[in-house]
Write a protein that holds these residues in place. Structure first.
Motif, PDB file in Angstrom:
ATOM      1  N   CYS A  31      -3.198  24.791  -0.632  1.00 20.99           N
ATOM      2  CA  CYS A  31      -3.277  23.377  -1.029  1.00 20.99           C
ATOM      3  C   CYS A  31      -2.321  23.081  -2.176  1.00 20.99           C
ATOM      4  O   CYS A  31      -1.710  22.005  -2.219  1.00 20.99           O
ATOM      5  CB  CYS A  31      -4.711  23.026  -1.414  1.00 20.99           C
ATOM      6  SG  CYS A  31      -5.849  23.035  -0.001  1.00 20.99           S
ATOM      7  N   SER A  34       1.207  22.841  -0.708  1.00 18.72           N
ATOM      8  CA  SER A  34       1.358  21.561  -0.021  1.00 18.72           C
ATOM      9  C   SER A  34       1.613  20.433  -1.020  1.00 18.72           C
ATOM     10  O   SER A  34       2.485  19.589  -0.820  1.00 18.72           O
ATOM     11  CB  SER A  34       0.103  21.273   0.802  1.00 18.72           C
ATOM     12  OG  SER A  34       0.247  20.088   1.527  1.00 18.72           O
ATOM     13  N   GLY A  35       0.871  20.420  -2.113  1.00 20.95           N
ATOM     14  CA  GLY A  35       1.064  19.408  -3.143  1.00 20.95           C
ATOM     15  C   GLY A  35       2.411  19.522  -3.832  1.00 20.95           C
ATOM     16  O   GLY A  35       3.074  18.508  -4.099  1.00 20.95           O
ATOM     17  N   GLN A  39       3.396  16.937  -0.071  1.00 23.69           N
ATOM     18  CA  GLN A  39       2.527  16.584   1.049  1.00 23.69           C
ATOM     19  C   GLN A  39       1.088  16.474   0.556  1.00 23.69           C
ATOM     20  O   GLN A  39       0.771  16.844  -0.569  1.00 23.69           O
ATOM     21  CB  GLN A  39       2.631  17.644   2.152  1.00 23.69           C
ATOM     22  CG  GLN A  39       4.010  17.795   2.727  1.00 23.69           C
ATOM     23  CD  GLN A  39       4.514  16.515   3.358  1.00 23.69           C
ATOM     24  OE1 GLN A  39       3.817  15.850   4.100  1.00 23.69           O
ATOM     25  NE2 GLN A  39       5.762  16.158   3.058  1.00 23.69           N
ATOM     26  N   ASN A  40       0.214  15.998   1.417  1.00 17.66           N
ATOM     27  CA  ASN A  40      -1.189  15.890   1.084  1.00 17.66           C
ATOM     28  C   ASN A  40      -1.749  17.279   0.784  1.00 17.66           C
ATOM     29  O   ASN A  40      -1.558  18.209   1.568  1.00 17.66           O
ATOM     30  CB  ASN A  40      -1.943  15.253   2.258  1.00 17.66           C
ATOM     31  CG  ASN A  40      -3.378  14.952   1.936  1.00 17.66           C
ATOM     32  OD1 ASN A  40      -4.074  15.738   1.298  1.00 17.66           O
ATOM     33  ND2 ASN A  40      -3.831  13.808   2.375  1.00 17.66           N
ATOM     34  N   ARG A  41      -2.458  17.402  -0.324  1.00 14.63           N
ATOM     35  CA  ARG A  41      -2.995  18.708  -0.729  1.00 14.63           C
ATOM     36  C   ARG A  41      -4.014  19.265   0.269  1.00 14.63           C
ATOM     37  O   ARG A  41      -4.231  20.468   0.327  1.00 14.63           O
ATOM     38  CB  ARG A  41      -3.639  18.617  -2.104  1.00 14.63           C
ATOM     39  CG  ARG A  41      -2.646  18.487  -3.208  1.00 14.63           C
ATOM     40  CD  ARG A  41      -3.343  18.586  -4.558  1.00 14.63           C
ATOM     41  NE  ARG A  41      -2.386  18.565  -5.639  1.00 14.63           N
ATOM     42  CZ  ARG A  41      -1.766  19.641  -6.117  1.00 14.63           C
ATOM     43  NH1 ARG A  41      -2.013  20.802  -5.578  1.00 14.63           N
ATOM     44  NH2 ARG A  41      -0.910  19.541  -7.101  1.00 14.63           N
ATOM     45  N   CYS A  42      -4.634  18.405   1.044  1.00 14.67           N
ATOM     46  CA  CYS A  42      -5.649  18.852   2.004  1.00 14.67           C
ATOM     47  C   CYS A  42      -5.050  19.286   3.342  1.00 14.67           C
ATOM     48  O   CYS A  42      -5.772  19.756   4.215  1.00 14.67           O
ATOM     49  CB  CYS A  42      -6.667  17.753   2.228  1.00 14.67           C
ATOM     50  SG  CYS A  42      -7.607  17.356   0.742  1.00 14.67           S
ATOM     51  N   LEU A  43      -3.758  19.142   3.516  1.00 13.61           N
ATOM     52  CA  LEU A  43      -3.104  19.476   4.781  1.00 13.61           C
ATOM     53  C   LEU A  43      -3.401  20.904   5.256  1.00 13.61           C
ATOM     54  O   LEU A  43      -3.724  21.103   6.424  1.00 13.61           O
ATOM     55  CB  LEU A  43      -1.597  19.250   4.671  1.00 13.61           C
ATOM     56  CG  LEU A  43      -0.758  19.509   5.909  1.00 13.61           C
ATOM     57  CD1 LEU A  43      -1.144  18.532   7.016  1.00 13.61           C
ATOM     58  CD2 LEU A  43       0.717  19.368   5.584  1.00 13.61           C
ATOM     59  N   CYS A  46      -6.330  21.962   7.619  1.00 13.49           N
ATOM     60  CA  CYS A  46      -6.229  21.862   9.084  1.00 13.49           C
ATOM     61  C   CYS A  46      -6.119  23.247   9.713  1.00 13.49           C
ATOM     62  O   CYS A  46      -6.597  23.470  10.829  1.00 13.49           O
ATOM     63  CB  CYS A  46      -5.013  21.039   9.490  1.00 13.49           C
ATOM     64  SG  CYS A  46      -5.105  19.319   9.015  1.00 13.49           S
ATOM     65  N   ALA A  66      -0.314  23.673  10.008  1.00 20.00           N
ATOM     66  CA  ALA A  66       0.129  23.183   8.691  1.00 20.00           C
ATOM     67  C   ALA A  66       1.002  24.224   7.994  1.00 20.00           C
ATOM     68  O   ALA A  66       2.039  23.886   7.410  1.00 20.00           O
ATOM     69  CB  ALA A  66      -1.069  22.829   7.832  1.00 20.00           C
TER      70      ALA A  66
END
Length: 121
Positions: A31, A34-35, A39-43, A46, A66
């Motif tokens: 996470c 991704s941040g 990108q969205n930290r929750c990606l 997935c 992801a």
């Protein structure tokens, strides 16, 4: 002009903080990566949920979508040598090492050197 990754896949000793972060809480590291990449930290969550959902419909899924997408995105943005086949293999076989390598790469790329100006006496 393509260049190599800043550190090898198994170069955890280059940055022990990233290695320990990935070892103790790989989903949190994913996470963070991704941040850092914007990108969205929750990606990356997935990647945790998608195999269960897909297998419920009888579709086997072994490639973390992801993780693969972020790896390809980082490689293309910074023009790092490699191929989609290598990215798939790395994302499937060595998940933790891949996230640690991505974290080290982004830390290196986003690091801005400090400039210190001392007044003349």
């Amino acid at each position: 002009m393509s260049e190599n990754w800043n550190s090898d896949l198994l170069s955890c000793c280059d940055d022990m903080k990233s290695c320990c972060y990935g070892l103790w809480c790989c989903p949190c590291l994913a996470c963070t990566v991704s941040g850092l990449f914007g990108q969205n930290r929750c990606l990356p969550l997935c990647d945790i949920c998608s195999p269960a959902v897909m297998s419920a419909f009888g579709i086997p899924l072994c490639v973390p979508p992801a993780g693969l997408a972020l790896r390809v995105g980082i490689r293309q943005k910074y023009e790092i040598k490699g191929s989609l086949c290598k990215d798939i293999a790395t994302s499937c076989i060595c998940v933790w090492c891949s996230w640690c390598q991505l974290h080290r790469e982004l830390k290196y790329r986003n690091h801005t050197p400090a400039v210190v100006n001392q007044p003349k006496k």
